[in-house]
Scaffold this motif. Structure first.
Motif, PDB file in Angstrom:
ATOM      1  N   PHE A  99       0.662  -1.312   0.186  1.00 30.95           N
ATOM      2  CA  PHE A  99      -0.016   0.275  -0.016  1.00 30.95           C
ATOM      3  C   PHE A  99       0.707   1.365   0.034  1.00 30.95           C
ATOM      4  O   PHE A  99       0.226   2.297   0.218  1.00 30.95           O
ATOM      5  CB  PHE A  99      -0.928   0.096   1.139  1.00 30.95           C
ATOM      6  CG  PHE A  99      -2.015  -0.866   0.954  1.00 30.95           C
ATOM      7  CD1 PHE A  99      -3.439  -0.408   0.641  1.00 30.95           C
ATOM      8  CD2 PHE A  99      -1.908  -2.584   1.378  1.00 30.95           C
ATOM      9  CE1 PHE A  99      -4.347  -1.118   0.601  1.00 30.95           C
ATOM     10  CE2 PHE A  99      -3.184  -3.144   1.131  1.00 30.95           C
ATOM     11  CZ  PHE A  99      -4.359  -2.662   0.749  1.00 30.95           C
ATOM     12  N   ASN A 100       2.071   1.120  -0.363  1.00 28.00           N
ATOM     13  CA  ASN A 100       3.036   2.204  -0.242  1.00 28.00           C
ATOM     14  C   ASN A 100       3.070   3.093   0.990  1.00 28.00           C
ATOM     15  O   ASN A 100       2.943   4.218   1.004  1.00 28.00           O
ATOM     16  CB  ASN A 100       2.861   3.211  -1.291  1.00 28.00           C
ATOM     17  CG  ASN A 100       3.278   2.550  -2.855  1.00 28.00           C
ATOM     18  OD1 ASN A 100       4.406   1.896  -2.777  1.00 28.00           O
ATOM     19  ND2 ASN A 100       2.586   2.775  -3.768  1.00 28.00           N
ATOM     20  N   ALA A 101       2.742   2.341   2.140  1.00 25.85           N
ATOM     21  CA  ALA A 101       2.456   3.096   3.479  1.00 25.85           C
ATOM     22  C   ALA A 101       3.734   3.251   4.193  1.00 25.85           C
ATOM     23  O   ALA A 101       3.498   3.592   5.456  1.00 25.85           O
ATOM     24  CB  ALA A 101       1.308   2.076   4.208  1.00 25.85           C
ATOM     25  N   GLU A 102       4.807   3.158   3.737  1.00 22.39           N
ATOM     26  CA  GLU A 102       6.104   3.440   4.484  1.00 22.39           C
ATOM     27  C   GLU A 102       6.136   4.966   4.966  1.00 22.39           C
ATOM     28  O   GLU A 102       6.361   4.974   6.353  1.00 22.39           O
ATOM     29  CB  GLU A 102       7.274   3.294   3.778  1.00 22.39           C
ATOM     30  CG  GLU A 102       7.519   1.895   3.224  1.00 22.39           C
ATOM     31  CD  GLU A 102       6.944   1.548   1.932  1.00 22.39           C
ATOM     32  OE1 GLU A 102       7.488   0.695   1.140  1.00 22.39           O
ATOM     33  OE2 GLU A 102       6.161   2.295   1.463  1.00 22.39           O
ATOM     34  N   PRO A 103       5.734   6.044   4.456  1.00 18.25           N
ATOM     35  CA  PRO A 103       5.537   7.300   5.133  1.00 18.25           C
ATOM     36  C   PRO A 103       4.620   7.213   6.339  1.00 18.25           C
ATOM     37  O   PRO A 103       4.766   7.917   7.070  1.00 18.25           O
ATOM     38  CB  PRO A 103       5.109   8.337   3.933  1.00 18.25           C
ATOM     39  CG  PRO A 103       5.667   7.695   2.620  1.00 18.25           C
ATOM     40  CD  PRO A 103       5.367   6.135   2.936  1.00 18.25           C
ATOM     41  N   PHE A 104       3.504   6.798   6.083  1.00 13.93           N
ATOM     42  CA  PHE A 104       2.476   6.624   6.932  1.00 13.93           C
ATOM     43  C   PHE A 104       2.890   5.905   8.175  1.00 13.93           C
ATOM     44  O   PHE A 104       2.609   6.516   9.483  1.00 13.93           O
ATOM     45  CB  PHE A 104       1.050   5.853   6.416  1.00 13.93           C
ATOM     46  CG  PHE A 104       0.319   5.511   7.700  1.00 13.93           C
ATOM     47  CD1 PHE A 104      -0.636   6.661   8.073  1.00 13.93           C
ATOM     48  CD2 PHE A 104      -0.090   4.404   8.113  1.00 13.93           C
ATOM     49  CE1 PHE A 104      -1.631   6.588   9.140  1.00 13.93           C
ATOM     50  CE2 PHE A 104      -0.810   4.245   9.061  1.00 13.93           C
ATOM     51  CZ  PHE A 104      -1.780   5.247   9.511  1.00 13.93           C
ATOM     52  N   ILE A 105       3.622   4.720   8.306  1.00 12.41           N
ATOM     53  CA  ILE A 105       3.957   4.032   9.522  1.00 12.41           C
ATOM     54  C   ILE A 105       5.449   4.677   9.956  1.00 12.41           C
ATOM     55  O   ILE A 105       5.536   4.827  11.359  1.00 12.41           O
ATOM     56  CB  ILE A 105       4.129   2.606   8.988  1.00 12.41           C
ATOM     57  CG1 ILE A 105       4.239   1.648  10.195  1.00 12.41           C
ATOM     58  CG2 ILE A 105       5.778   2.290   8.288  1.00 12.41           C
ATOM     59  CD1 ILE A 105       2.774   1.619  10.895  1.00 12.41           C
TER      60      ILE A 105
END
Length: 612
Positions: free
Chosen positions: A249-255
């Motif tokens: 989900f390309n969620a690296e910035p979020f996490i």
């Protein structure tokens, strides 16, 4: 204080530590004090204050033994006077220096031996505390782990216990030794000058009150810090477990944002804690020196005006002795500040230990006899708090038969199955095995007759052999291989790098879903339980893996009593009876053929799967 005493209970048996530590501490303090009392004759010799008349008075009468400070002082001066008469002042100076060296050596030797005892005590306390926490975690009911963050539990098992060791147990030597040292110093100081010592006792409590105020604020910050750290560990655990989803989900910035927020908060709290803790030591030293300066001014004025009973050498010795009181006082203030943080961790650890498991053996619990006839659910109900999950469940499972549980998600299928091995206990009604209420029997004897295969294959970062032989330490290689063959696992195991000695990684990550599931089945086969619970064991597999696993399950279920939970209705068509659950109640029951011919929920679910 209550938490501190609870932590000390983990030091039992005290007889291993207290007597030795008391002896070593006593002699360490005595020889430490002896060093300073020798300063008076040393200064008198250097300043030429010991004349012939004083020497004659020293050796006039040999003192008789009694337990008092005066006896030891007179005893020393008797021999000191003889040395002066026989070897002169230089000989007396050498004598005093040798005595000081020996005394310092013995003081530090006993201090080292006391530290060794405390080191053993610290290891003993931490081992017992970690053992108690881990044991309690394994005893707690399954619902506890649903309500608690795993990262928080990991923090309590690791960081909090480490903090208790560093901040509480390591300061035991300060808490025990330093107050005794202070008392011993003040006994000598009172013996030298009551007036000066009373004057110092007026000033010292002022500095103690200031340090106590700082420590109280430190405890509140420490609580915030440990909570913040548990959030960080929770985020790390979720990140490692869900890395595939995060990347998908390309969620690296979020996490990363979540992590940085908690990490920055923890850093701010730690900085605040460090500032307050580090302030305690220099502040106590400043206040202590201020007290010494006031004492020096007050007492020095009295000596100069010849209004004091102390000579100049005695007054200098008094000041030096009083300054040594600041050393244990400073150590105690620093330790008190550190202890506050450790007590917060101690509270968090004890909170887990104090949690009573909801599923526990009755005092008169017996061993459940071998399963022979049937399992009965009689008016069974279950609720999470006020939320009802199961209501009025009634059915029988004769030995050797298979019961399937189907229905919409959230209908209570898994909860119903979890009641059999006593992961939970019914809130109403009873589950009977051969007419015996399983709550009247030990949890261990009930679970010993049940094998569980779940949708998520729970494997361990160990070898294939050890995963199959889990908790069956006497399993032979032939038995493990036989179980693997029945589970259709032997072939793929032999194609791994080291066969049955291949390590499968964290949670079996080196294997496919079907391979992990077949190892779980092999583990259940090796246990050879009479009762099986299969919780959607094939729902997450591809067609080929499902076929192999289904064959393995068929082999596993032969001649066993089985409870099967399935979303794929094709896998339970041969069940002896199918129970359809909806909103915690049995709404339909019968065989596949019987239920398919009705227009009920089961027929609708079957039709929906055929359309798919």
């Amino acid at each position: 204080m209550k938490t501190y005493l609870r932590i000390l209970q983990f030091a039992r048996p005290y007889s291993r530590f207290v007597p030795l530590y008391t002896i070593y501490t006593f002699f360490g303090i005595i020889f430490g004090l002896f060093n300073f009392t020798l300063l008076i004759p040393l200064l008198d010799v250097l300043f030429g204050k010991v004349g012939d008349e004083q020497v004659a008075a020293m050796v006039a009468n040999k003192p008789h033994f009694n337990l008092s400070i005066d006896f030891f002082q007179d005893f020393f001066y008797y021999h000191f006077g003889q040395i002066i008469q026989q070897q002169g002042r230089e000989g007396a100076l050498l004598f005093v220096c040798i005595i000081i060296i020996v005394s310092v050596f013995l003081a530090n030797l006993f201090r080292y031996l006391a530290f060794r005892v405390i080191g053993a005590l610290r290891a003993h306390v931490v081992r017992n505390m970690r053992r108690a926490v881990y044991q309690r975690v394994t005893e707690l009911h399954m619902g506890y782990f649903s309500n608690e963050r795993k990262g928080d539990l990991m923090t309590r098992l690791t960081v909090d216990i480490q903090e208790v060791e560093v901040s509480v147990v390591s300061t035991l030597t300060v808490v025990v030794r330093e107050p005794v040292s202070i008392i011993a110093f003040f006994v000598l100081l009172f013996n030298m000058s009551v007036e000066l010592t009373l004057f110092s006792l007026i000033l010292l409590p002022l500095s103690g009150g200031i340090i106590a105020g700082i420590s109280k604020r430190l405890k509140r910050k420490a609580q915030e810090g440990q909570n913040s750290l548990s959030f960080i560990l929770s985020i790390i655990d979720e990140t490692l477990s869900g890395m595939r989803v995060i990347k998908a989900f390309n969620a690296e910035p979020f996490i990363l944002g979540k992590f940085h927020e908690q990490n920055d908060r923890y850093a701010r709290i730690q900085r605040s804690i460090a500032n307050k803790r580090d302030l305690a030591s220099p502040l106590s030293e400043f206040l202590g020196v201020s007290v010494v300066a006031g004492l020096l001014l007050y007492g020095g004025t009295m000596v100069l005006r010849q209004e004091s009973d102390l000579s100049a050498a005695e007054f200098i010795t008094y000041i030096i002795l009083f300054s040594q009181v600041l050393v244990p006082a400073k150590a105690m203030s620093g330790a008190f500040s550190n202890i506050q943080r450790g007590l917060v961790s101690g509270d968090r650890v004890l909170e887990v230990i104090n949690t009573e498991p909801l599923i526990a053996n009755k005092p008169d619990a017996k061993v459940l006899p071998s399963f022979r006839h049937e399992i009965e659910f009689r008016n069974v109900g279950f609720a999470y708090g006020k939320k009802a999950v199961l209501q009025d469940i009634n059915f029988h499972i004769p030995k050797g038969k298979t019961i399937a549980l189907v229905g919409p998600s959230g209908g209570g299928k898994s909860t119903l199955a979890d009641l059999v091995p006593r992961f939970y206990d019914p809130t109403s009604g009873a589950i009977l095995v051969d007419g015996h209420d399983i709550r009247d029997y030990t949890v261990e004897s009930v679970r010993a007759q049940i094998g569980v295969v779940t949708q998520e294959s729970i494997l361990f970062n160990d070898t294939i052999f050890n995963n199959i032989a889990f908790n069956k330490t006497d399993a032979t290689e032939e038995e493990v291989i036989a179980a693997a063959k029945i589970a259709n696992a032997h072939e793929f195991i032999m194609h791994t790098e080291q066969g049955y000695q291949t390590t499968i990684g964290d949670r079996g990550g080196k294997l496919s879903g079907g391979q992990r599931q077949r190892l779980s089945i092999a583990r259940a086969i090796l246990q050879n339980p009479p009762i099986l619970i299969l919780d959607e064991a094939t729902s997450a597999l591809d067609t080929e893996s499902e076929k192999l696993v289904q064959e393995a399950l068929t082999n596993l279920m032969k001649n066993r009593t089985s409870i099967v939970i399935a979303h794929r209705l094709s896998t339970i068509q041969h069940a002896d009876e199918i129970l359809v659950l909806q909103k915690g109640q049995i709404v339909e029951r019968g065989t596949h053929e019987e239920l398919s011919q009705t227009s009920g929920l089961y027929a609708k679910l079957t039709q929906m799967q055929l359309v798919q």
